[in-house]
Design an enzyme around this catalytic site. Structure first.
Site, PDB file in Angstrom:
ATOM      1  N   GLY A 245       0.641  -0.873  -0.036  1.00 38.56           N
ATOM      2  CA  GLY A 245       0.540   0.273  -0.228  1.00 38.56           C
ATOM      3  C   GLY A 245       0.852   0.972  -0.202  1.00 38.56           C
ATOM      4  O   GLY A 245       1.673   1.906  -0.769  1.00 38.56           O
ATOM      5  N   ASP A 246       0.790   2.479   1.379  1.00 41.36           N
ATOM      6  CA  ASP A 246       0.830   2.952   1.033  1.00 41.36           C
ATOM      7  C   ASP A 246       2.449   3.970   2.411  1.00 41.36           C
ATOM      8  O   ASP A 246       2.233   4.643   2.689  1.00 41.36           O
ATOM      9  CB  ASP A 246       0.557   4.698   0.893  1.00 41.36           C
ATOM     10  N   GLU A 247       2.611   2.019   3.096  1.00 43.54           N
ATOM     11  CA  GLU A 247       3.727   1.908   4.048  1.00 43.54           C
ATOM     12  C   GLU A 247       5.442   1.252   3.493  1.00 43.54           C
ATOM     13  O   GLU A 247       5.351   0.517   2.351  1.00 43.54           O
ATOM     14  CB  GLU A 247       2.913   1.121   4.615  1.00 43.54           C
TER      15      GLU A 247
END
Length: 464
Positions: free
Chosen positions: A371-373
């Protein structure tokens, strides 16, 4: 009456004489005897195979020997028959000559003159036996070759049976007086001539066989150079390619068209194998890269990060080092992705990954967890403030508007920092601690970084 059974423990007559009673032998497994006796020939084993050169040499030797012997025997037989005809014709001429010479002596019954003339001609013509008989069949003169004029013992032993075999009947010529027979001459030739001829022929055949052997030796060398050596070169290349995986070599050119074509095909096959191996190696590298990297940002993925973190922790535990884990999450990423679309969201993630990478040291590791991690592994670190300084640099580098038409979008990340060994002993513990610190950073203000300590977040940075 039934025979009485011997008491238990008593030996039978056979046992008393030394005969042992043995238990029945178990059935033998085929081939077990050969395995139990080292060096014993295995049943059905193939004999050792001959080399190509040995096979060709044997074939050529057999063909050459058979041909030479057959030709030699045929020539010898023809020569013996020709010699026999010549000897018969010669003896007939000699017999007529003797009959003409002794005609007058026979008419006057002069035995001395007959004997002298018979002996002179017989010695000159190397006759074995010669005799002169009158009309009634009585012997007037007889000649036998003396021992002083005989050949060697070997020629005599071989010559006499050969003479009787080839000329079984004596040569007879009549002695005529005014056309009337008054006696006859009987002659036997010397068989040593045939023995000498056969010995000479045998020596010639042996010499021819020796010359054929020399020729075969030269032919074997040429076969070795032109046939066997190219085959051996191909075999050696095949073994090296199969066992050592060596495919850089090439088969040499050969003067024989078939072997040259075989070598060219073999070289082409090696080139094709090399190309396939290079393609497979490239595909393996691509698969390895895909297995360890994120396809969008090019960073390492969660699996590789976890393995690397576990190895670094083992080294740190063994050597007493210190490491730091940074766990970061993009702020307001869902709103940006929903408003501007997935293409802009992907561009944002790629740009954030580049900016994070530029702020790290050479030995540090950054990965996209999903994801955005993102996560960063700092190893080694000497103080907690060093990890926090890098986190602040990342916050500053990320908080720059996107280029060109996306300048209204200003990305930011919230960063949680966990230290080994203060905040966890395992990879899971450090990641959970950094994750909790990251959520504290979001609560305190997005685009910031926080250090985890226990169950709460401290603002001061302790010394390690």
């Amino acid at each position: 009456m039934s025979a009485a059974r011997p008491p238990e423990g008593a030996r039978t007559a056979g046992e008393a004489e030394g005969t042992q009673v043995r238990a029945p032998r178990p059935p033998e497994v085929p081939g077990s005897a050969a395995r139990e006796r080292p060096g014993a020939p295995v049943a059905g084993a193939r004999p050792p195979r001959r080399s190509l050169l040995q096979t060709l040499q044997r074939a050529h030797v057999r063909v050459a020997t058979t041909s030479m012997v057959a030709v030699g025997l045929a020539l010898l037989l023809a020569a013996v028959l020709a010699l026999r005809t010549y000897a018969n014709n010669h003896l007939e001429l000699v017999a007529r000559s003797i009959a003409y010479s002794v005609e007058a002596a026979v008419v006057f019954n002069d035995r001395v003159a007959v004997m002298e003339q018979l002996a002179v001609i017989a010695q000159r013509e190397s006759l074995r036996e010669a005799e002169l008989r009158d009309r009634q069949g009585q012997v007037l003169a007889r000649y036998e070759r003396p021992d002083s004029q005989k050949n060697s013992a070997l020629l005599e032993m071989a010559g006499e049976p050969l003479g009787r075999l080839l000329m079984p009947e004596p040569t007879v010529a009549p002695v005529l007086d005014r056309g009337r027979p008054i006696g006859e001459v009987r002659l036997r030739g010397d068989g040593a001539v045939f023995a000498r001829f056969l010995a000479t022929a045998a020596a010639g055949i042996a010499l021819c066989l020796v010359l054929a052997g020399v020729g075969m030796r030269l032919l074997s060398r040429r076969i070795q150079r032109d046939i066997v050596e190219p085959v051996q070169a191909l075999i050696a290349m095949t073994h090296r390619a199969r066992l050592q995986r060596s495919r850089a070599q090439r088969a040499p050119a050969s003067q024989i068209a078939e072997f040259h074509a075989l070598g060219e095909d073999f070289n082409a096959l090696l080139i094709e194998i090399e190309m396939q191996q290079a393609q497979l190696a490239q595909e393996n590298r691509s698969l390895t890269h895909l297995a360890n990297h994120d396809s969008l940002t090019g960073l390492f993925n969660r699996a590789y990060f976890s393995r690397r973190l576990a190895r670094i922790l083992q080294d740190a535990q063994a050597q007493g080092g210190h490491i730091a884990v940074l766990y970061m999450d993009n702020d307001h990423f869902k709103q940006i992705n929903d408003r501007y679309g997935h293409a802009v969201g992907d561009l944002l993630l790629i740009e954030v990954a580049k900016r994070i990478r530029t702020q790290l040291r050479e030995g540090d590791l950054v990965a996209r967890l999903g994801g955005d991690e993102f996560a960063v592994l700092l190893a080694p670190v000497h103080h907690a403030r060093d990890a926090m300084r890098i986190a602040e640099k990342i916050n500053a580098a990320v908080a720059v508007p996107l280029p060109e038409r996306y300048e209204r979008i200003v990305p930011s990340v919230s960063i949680g920092v966990a230290l080994f060994p203060e905040h966890g002993q395992t990879a899971d513990q450090l990641l959970r601690a950094a994750d909790r610190a990251m959520y504290q950073a979001k609560k305190s203000g997005r685009g910031t970084s926080q250090l985890f300590e226990g169950n709460y977040v401290v603002s001061d940075v302790p010394e390690m």
